[in-house]
Design an enzyme around this catalytic site. Sequence first.
Site, PDB file in Angstrom:
ATOM      1  N   VAL A  54       0.795  -1.224   0.000  1.00  0.00           N
ATOM      2  CA  VAL A  54       0.000   0.000   0.000  1.00  0.00           C
ATOM      3  C   VAL A  54       0.835   1.285   0.000  1.00  0.00           C
ATOM      4  O   VAL A  54       0.313   2.352  -0.285  1.00  0.00           O
ATOM      5  CB  VAL A  54      -0.964  -0.005   1.211  1.00  0.00           C
ATOM      6  CG1 VAL A  54      -0.194   0.271   2.511  1.00  0.00           C
ATOM      7  CG2 VAL A  54      -2.099   0.985   1.025  1.00  0.00           C
ATOM      8  N   TYR A  55       2.121   1.192   0.301  1.00  0.00           N
ATOM      9  CA  TYR A  55       2.947   2.395   0.332  1.00  0.00           C
ATOM     10  C   TYR A  55       3.058   2.980  -1.073  1.00  0.00           C
ATOM     11  O   TYR A  55       3.648   2.371  -1.967  1.00  0.00           O
ATOM     12  CB  TYR A  55       4.339   2.102   0.877  1.00  0.00           C
ATOM     13  CG  TYR A  55       4.380   1.655   2.326  1.00  0.00           C
ATOM     14  CD1 TYR A  55       3.300   1.876   3.185  1.00  0.00           C
ATOM     15  CD2 TYR A  55       5.500   1.009   2.842  1.00  0.00           C
ATOM     16  CE1 TYR A  55       3.338   1.458   4.504  1.00  0.00           C
ATOM     17  CE2 TYR A  55       5.545   0.602   4.172  1.00  0.00           C
ATOM     18  CZ  TYR A  55       4.455   0.827   4.991  1.00  0.00           C
ATOM     19  OH  TYR A  55       4.495   0.413   6.304  1.00  0.00           O
ATOM     20  N   SER A  56       2.473   4.157  -1.249  1.00  0.00           N
ATOM     21  CA  SER A  56       2.423   4.827  -2.556  1.00  0.00           C
ATOM     22  C   SER A  56       1.859   3.887  -3.627  1.00  0.00           C
ATOM     23  O   SER A  56       2.311   3.900  -4.772  1.00  0.00           O
ATOM     24  CB  SER A  56       3.806   5.345  -2.964  1.00  0.00           C
ATOM     25  OG  SER A  56       4.256   6.322  -2.054  1.00  0.00           O
TER      26      SER A  56
END
Length: 343
Positions: A54-56
């Site tokens: 989900v990071y970026s």
Amino acid sequence: MKYRTLGRTGIKVSPYCLGAMMFGAGGNPDHDDSIRIIHKALDAGINFVDTADVYSRGESEEIVGKALKGRRDDIVLATKAHAPMGSDPNQQGNSRRWLVREVEASLRRLQTDHIDLYQIHRPDPDTDIEETLSALTDLMRAGKVRAIGSSTFPAAEIVEAQWVAERRGLARFRTEQPPYSILGRSIERDVLPVCQKYGIGTLVWSPLAKGMLTGKYRKGQPQPDSGRAKRFPKQMTDERNLDAIEKLIPIAEAAGLSLIHMAMAFVMAHPGVTSAIIGPRTMQHLDDLLAGAEVVLGDDVLDRIDAVVPPGTDAGSMGAAYEPSAVTQPSLRRRPFTGRSAA
């Protein structure tokens, strides 16, 4: 850089784990600069890298994948799944359907054929933990995952997962990734003791309390115009947190340390902590953190910190990292109106 055993996996990891949340559009959008930061961390002896799908929206994993070309075998690579990755309601959670699909997407973005530590980012009340552990066990047997872990699980759910794994003959969580800092010590009361009891390695996140322990946030002074201040306004302006910081700064100064270095050394001193996740956005951030890698706090300093923020407590509001449905859903804590009376 010294190395510690990650729980009982036999895997040796550095006490600093490089967190990749700030690489990509959510932090540092310059891929080349982010890769340089990663390389410098590896050159300093850090062999543990943690990211998440989900990071970026996958960009962080892509950057990490490019940075580890030619060095993959020397790195313990961790990532996570759970958070929404699209508008489809099934593109999230801890179901077999999603995890089996999403691990393939992470492998592609990371440009690798296996993940050393695959973590469940948050609990999912809609999915039986047996369903999740069964899917993860199959991924391990397929050679796509080497070890599995949880992130920000309450102590009771950590124990439940261990029992289910034992009773059903499934792979068990070998790690937990909880928030921990001088300002947020509540996991000392239950999560850390449970992890120690079951031989679970811990990767603690936010050791600088969302940036509050950088010294930039001071009582009676203008707050920095930062992304974190905008994202966590309640925590950054909490008077109890700010009061604690004003008391902690003199302790650090008396010890000849910056507040950052004292904060990092504090979390590293707990016997239940395996690694502390550092999340630099710039090269300067990384340099500042690495400069304190050899700092050791004596009992006198730790005693003074305990007097400011007692063990097992939070100084003030740090924002809930995970709120169980029993708290967030009124229907689970309120009887039907006609059944509330005692007579």
